[in-house]
Design an enzyme around this catalytic site. Structure first.
Site, PDB file in Angstrom:
ATOM      1  N   ARG A 166      12.762   3.570  16.683  1.00 61.25           N
ATOM      2  CA  ARG A 166      12.696   2.608  15.572  1.00 61.25           C
ATOM      3  C   ARG A 166      13.903   1.676  15.574  1.00 61.25           C
ATOM      4  O   ARG A 166      13.796   0.510  15.171  1.00 61.25           O
ATOM      5  CB  ARG A 166      12.587   3.357  14.238  1.00 61.25           C
TER       6      ARG A 166
ATOM      7  N   ILE B 160      10.235  -4.707   7.321  1.00 58.24           N
ATOM      8  CA  ILE B 160       9.614  -3.624   8.078  1.00 58.24           C
ATOM      9  C   ILE B 160       9.394  -2.509   7.042  1.00 58.24           C
ATOM     10  O   ILE B 160      10.283  -2.200   6.258  1.00 58.24           O
ATOM     11  CB  ILE B 160      10.509  -3.189   9.267  1.00 58.24           C
ATOM     12  N   SER B 161       8.202  -1.951   7.013  1.00 60.43           N
ATOM     13  CA  SER B 161       7.862  -0.949   5.999  1.00 60.43           C
ATOM     14  C   SER B 161       8.733   0.292   6.119  1.00 60.43           C
ATOM     15  O   SER B 161       9.295   0.567   7.180  1.00 60.43           O
ATOM     16  CB  SER B 161       6.404  -0.501   6.172  1.00 60.43           C
ATOM     17  N   ALA B 162       8.820   1.055   5.034  1.00 59.71           N
ATOM     18  CA  ALA B 162       9.492   2.358   5.090  1.00 59.71           C
ATOM     19  C   ALA B 162       8.677   3.263   6.025  1.00 59.71           C
ATOM     20  O   ALA B 162       7.445   3.181   6.040  1.00 59.71           O
ATOM     21  CB  ALA B 162       9.560   2.958   3.700  1.00 59.71           C
ATOM     22  N   PRO B 163       9.351   4.119   6.782  1.00 53.95           N
ATOM     23  CA  PRO B 163       8.638   4.980   7.730  1.00 53.95           C
ATOM     24  C   PRO B 163       7.493   5.802   7.124  1.00 53.95           C
ATOM     25  O   PRO B 163       6.484   6.006   7.787  1.00 53.95           O
ATOM     26  CB  PRO B 163       9.743   5.896   8.252  1.00 53.95           C
TER      27      PRO B 163
END
Ligand code: SAH
Length: 217
Positions: free
Chosen positions: A35, A61-64
């Site tokens: 990531r 970028i989205s949270a995992p």
């Protein structure tokens, strides 16, 4: 300080504990995708926190856990061709690519397209095609798809995306308002659509760009 690998493993365990990561294949994808290569250099130290990060150009970028949740809901198989709308950093596309045969991902912002392409190359991922264009029209050229992931929020799922989904295909995406949406899964079967809703989420909106129309052959 823990190594990147240790940080990644901790994040995976956290996401498993929270119930977002479940299947061995998706866990493996999380283990394999770096990531840190997809986030901007000045945010690398936060690459393994379960939080969204700015990727520039007003996008995030989205949270995992969002990546984990959406990827699990898609139930991807190795033979699948997947379409993603909203490439952003390219991290989600990279995860999908570990699970599928090929991923087509459409992004409206030319600079993000460049960044995502470079990050994917650096990460050694070769089964992703990044396309510059308006994903509100899907991507006609390679349709129909086994799976579609809408990675930005929409007031409703664009019907053209459902048209570009194979029978027995699955589409996942956030549906609702500008700031809050409901994670939604649509399963197409024999011309009928079955819709399921999951939790409340917050995605940047699907922007309209009238000049580019990829739906036209
Ligand atoms: N999946 C991404 C995060 C997506 S954020 C990741 O893993 O990093 C949503 C993205 O959708 C943004 O990059 C935004 O530029 C893009 N977007 C918004 N409207 C779009 C449209 N109409 N077509 C294609 N991309 C769009």
């Amino acid at each position: 300080m823990h190594s990147v690998k240790e940080q990644r493993q901790r994040l995976i365990e956290h996401l498993q504990g929270e119930g977002f990561l479940k299947s061995p294949e998706v866990i493996r994808a999380f283990e394999k995708i770096p990531r840190e290569m997809f986030v901007p250099e000045n945010f690398r130290s936060g690459a393994y926190a379960d939080e969204p990060l700015p990727i520039g150009y007003g996008q995030t970028i989205s949270a995992p856990h969002m990546n984990a949740w959406m990827t699990e809901l898609l139930e991807i198989e190795k033979t699948h061709t997947v379409l993603e709308i909203g490439t952003g950093s390219g991290y989600q596309a990279a995860l999908l690519a570990r699970l599928a045969k090929h991923v087509y991902t459409v992004e409206l912002d030319g600079q993000l397209v460049g960044h995502a392409k470079r990050a994917l190359k650096k990460a050694g991922i070769h089964n992703v095609t990044v396309i510059l264009g308006d994903g509100a029209h899907g991507y006609f050229r390679k349709a129909p798809y086994d799976r579609i992931l809408l990675s930005c929020g929409a007031a409703k799922i664009p019907p053209v995306l459902v048209d570009q989904l194979k029978d027995h295909g699955i589409l996942v995406g956030p549906v609702g308002g500008l700031f809050r949406q409901v994670l939604t899964r649509v399963i197409k079967s024999g011309g009928e659509l079955r819709t399921e809703t999951f939790g409340s989420v917050s995605f940047v909106p699907l922007r309209k760009e009238i000049n580019v129309d990829l739906a036209k052959p």
